[in-house]
Scaffold this motif. Sequence first.
Motif, PDB file in Angstrom:
ATOM      1  N   LYS A 155      -8.175   3.978   3.062  1.00  0.00           N
ATOM      2  CA  LYS A 155      -9.811   5.241   2.402  1.00  0.00           C
ATOM      3  C   LYS A 155      -8.667   6.112   2.009  1.00  0.00           C
ATOM      4  N   VAL A 156      -7.455   6.227   2.732  1.00  0.00           N
ATOM      5  CA  VAL A 156      -6.478   7.571   1.490  1.00  0.00           C
ATOM      6  C   VAL A 156      -6.722   6.852   0.154  1.00  0.00           C
ATOM      7  N   ILE A 157      -6.215   5.782   0.223  1.00  0.00           N
ATOM      8  CA  ILE A 157      -5.672   4.968  -1.286  1.00  0.00           C
ATOM      9  C   ILE A 157      -6.250   4.590  -2.099  1.00  0.00           C
ATOM     10  N   LYS A 158      -8.410   4.863  -1.467  1.00  0.00           N
ATOM     11  CA  LYS A 158      -9.082   4.442  -2.149  1.00  0.00           C
ATOM     12  C   LYS A 158      -9.372   5.256  -3.493  1.00  0.00           C
ATOM     13  N   TYR A 159      -9.492   6.276  -2.601  1.00  0.00           N
ATOM     14  CA  TYR A 159      -9.687   7.888  -3.396  1.00  0.00           C
ATOM     15  C   TYR A 159      -8.425   8.575  -4.107  1.00  0.00           C
ATOM     16  N   ASN A 160      -7.316   8.390  -4.397  1.00  0.00           N
ATOM     17  CA  ASN A 160      -6.312   8.724  -4.816  1.00  0.00           C
ATOM     18  C   ASN A 160      -5.634   7.661  -5.628  1.00  0.00           C
ATOM     19  N   ASN A 161      -3.871   7.825  -6.076  1.00  0.00           N
ATOM     20  CA  ASN A 161      -3.981   7.120  -6.669  1.00  0.00           C
ATOM     21  C   ASN A 161      -1.874   6.577  -5.904  1.00  0.00           C
ATOM     22  N   GLU A 162      -3.082   5.171  -5.373  1.00  0.00           N
ATOM     23  CA  GLU A 162      -2.086   4.651  -4.453  1.00  0.00           C
ATOM     24  C   GLU A 162      -0.542   4.309  -5.079  1.00  0.00           C
ATOM     25  N   LYS A 163      -0.207   4.975  -6.196  1.00  0.00           N
ATOM     26  CA  LYS A 163       1.310   5.343  -6.527  1.00  0.00           C
ATOM     27  C   LYS A 163       1.792   6.464  -5.392  1.00  0.00           C
ATOM     28  N   ASP A 164       0.985   7.286  -5.523  1.00  0.00           N
ATOM     29  CA  ASP A 164       1.610   8.122  -4.648  1.00  0.00           C
ATOM     30  C   ASP A 164       2.138   8.598  -3.310  1.00  0.00           C
ATOM     31  N   TYR A 165       1.695   6.634  -2.644  1.00  0.00           N
ATOM     32  CA  TYR A 165       1.660   6.449  -1.375  1.00  0.00           C
ATOM     33  C   TYR A 165       2.840   5.299  -1.671  1.00  0.00           C
ATOM     34  N   ILE A 166       2.343   4.222  -1.695  1.00  0.00           N
ATOM     35  CA  ILE A 166       2.463   2.839  -2.042  1.00  0.00           C
ATOM     36  C   ILE A 166       3.410   2.455  -3.101  1.00  0.00           C
ATOM     37  N   ILE A 167       5.004   1.880  -2.801  1.00  0.00           N
ATOM     38  CA  ILE A 167       5.557   1.294  -3.856  1.00  0.00           C
ATOM     39  C   ILE A 167       4.861  -0.306  -4.434  1.00  0.00           C
ATOM     40  N   ASP A 168       4.896  -0.420  -4.073  1.00  0.00           N
ATOM     41  CA  ASP A 168       4.862  -2.144  -4.821  1.00  0.00           C
ATOM     42  C   ASP A 168       3.766  -2.982  -4.115  1.00  0.00           C
ATOM     43  N   GLY A 169       2.983  -1.922  -3.759  1.00  0.00           N
ATOM     44  CA  GLY A 169       1.662  -2.775  -2.660  1.00  0.00           C
ATOM     45  C   GLY A 169       2.124  -2.961  -1.502  1.00  0.00           C
ATOM     46  N   VAL A 170       3.601  -2.876  -0.846  1.00  0.00           N
ATOM     47  CA  VAL A 170       3.552  -3.484   0.176  1.00  0.00           C
ATOM     48  C   VAL A 170       3.910  -1.886   0.829  1.00  0.00           C
ATOM     49  N   HIS A 171       5.187  -1.418   0.088  1.00  0.00           N
ATOM     50  CA  HIS A 171       5.708  -0.206   1.155  1.00  0.00           C
ATOM     51  C   HIS A 171       5.830   1.041   0.745  1.00  0.00           C
ATOM     52  N   LYS A 179       4.146   8.921   5.262  1.00  0.00           N
ATOM     53  CA  LYS A 179       3.735  10.534   6.118  1.00  0.00           C
ATOM     54  C   LYS A 179       2.026  10.323   6.297  1.00  0.00           C
ATOM     55  N   LEU A 180       1.340   9.150   5.376  1.00  0.00           N
ATOM     56  CA  LEU A 180       0.078   8.318   5.717  1.00  0.00           C
ATOM     57  C   LEU A 180       0.761   7.598   6.448  1.00  0.00           C
ATOM     58  N   TYR A 181       0.892   6.483   6.143  1.00  0.00           N
ATOM     59  CA  TYR A 181       1.751   5.523   7.233  1.00  0.00           C
ATOM     60  C   TYR A 181       1.496   6.083   9.335  1.00  0.00           C
ATOM     61  N   SER A 182       2.391   6.979   9.050  1.00  0.00           N
ATOM     62  CA  SER A 182       2.728   7.968  10.276  1.00  0.00           C
ATOM     63  C   SER A 182       1.440   8.004  11.246  1.00  0.00           C
ATOM     64  N   PHE A 183       0.638   9.013   9.876  1.00  0.00           N
ATOM     65  CA  PHE A 183      -0.766   9.922  10.390  1.00  0.00           C
ATOM     66  C   PHE A 183      -2.154   8.940  10.618  1.00  0.00           C
ATOM     67  N   ALA A 184      -1.717   7.912   9.900  1.00  0.00           N
ATOM     68  CA  ALA A 184      -2.773   6.464  10.339  1.00  0.00           C
ATOM     69  C   ALA A 184      -2.116   6.453  11.462  1.00  0.00           C
ATOM     70  N   VAL A 185      -1.407   5.646  12.398  1.00  0.00           N
ATOM     71  CA  VAL A 185      -1.032   5.093  13.291  1.00  0.00           C
ATOM     72  C   VAL A 185      -1.578   5.777  14.565  1.00  0.00           C
ATOM     73  N   MET A 186      -1.078   7.546  14.011  1.00  0.00           N
ATOM     74  CA  MET A 186      -2.000   8.547  14.930  1.00  0.00           C
ATOM     75  C   MET A 186      -3.305   8.159  15.160  1.00  0.00           C
ATOM     76  N   ARG A 187      -4.273   8.231  13.836  1.00  0.00           N
ATOM     77  CA  ARG A 187      -5.632   8.329  13.589  1.00  0.00           C
ATOM     78  C   ARG A 187      -6.193   7.046  14.542  1.00  0.00           C
TER      79      ARG A 187
END
Length: 190
Positions: A155-171, A179-187
Amino acid sequence: MIYTKIENSDNICFIGDSITSGYKNGYKPWYLPLMSNFNKHVINISKESFTSYDIVNEFSNKIKESKCDLSIINIGTNDIRYNKEDVNNYINNIKKIIELTQGEDIVLAPWQTTKNDYNISNNDNEKRLLYNIYNDELKKLDNVFYIDPNPYIKKVIKYNNEKDYIIDGVHPNSDEGIKLYSFAVMRGNI
């Protein structure tokens, strides 16, 4: 729930692949922002490109000897990406990992890569179906707490630029990505 489980544990193991080791982003594991809220002993049992089979075969002794109160198991992306393990073998490997742990277990759904993952671009629909099948089987495991952080990440990536969060489609990158991955686990368990 995960926050309480971490709070009530002294030694926490994170078991996984390159996302847990932080291999692609300067060795910044996805869980660093999450664990910055705690003063706990953390054991990282992970390696890049590992599958569930690799974890069982390479790290069984390390998992057993770690004697963690809580193990957060996050393996399976490479089982799917590389077609290494069918779902039955994957689940059997997860069960073997759980048998080796000493305390409570949290199992995360395999991280779902994006369309920018070079390894799945040609058969994206097949891989998405496999993620669903693997997740359905993980949900059936007894005596583990299951979390799927993927819907929030997507959901976050859909509404933002993927490259702000993910290096290569995976990491995840070493800043906003972890921060996104940690927060997503908490949520993921809300």
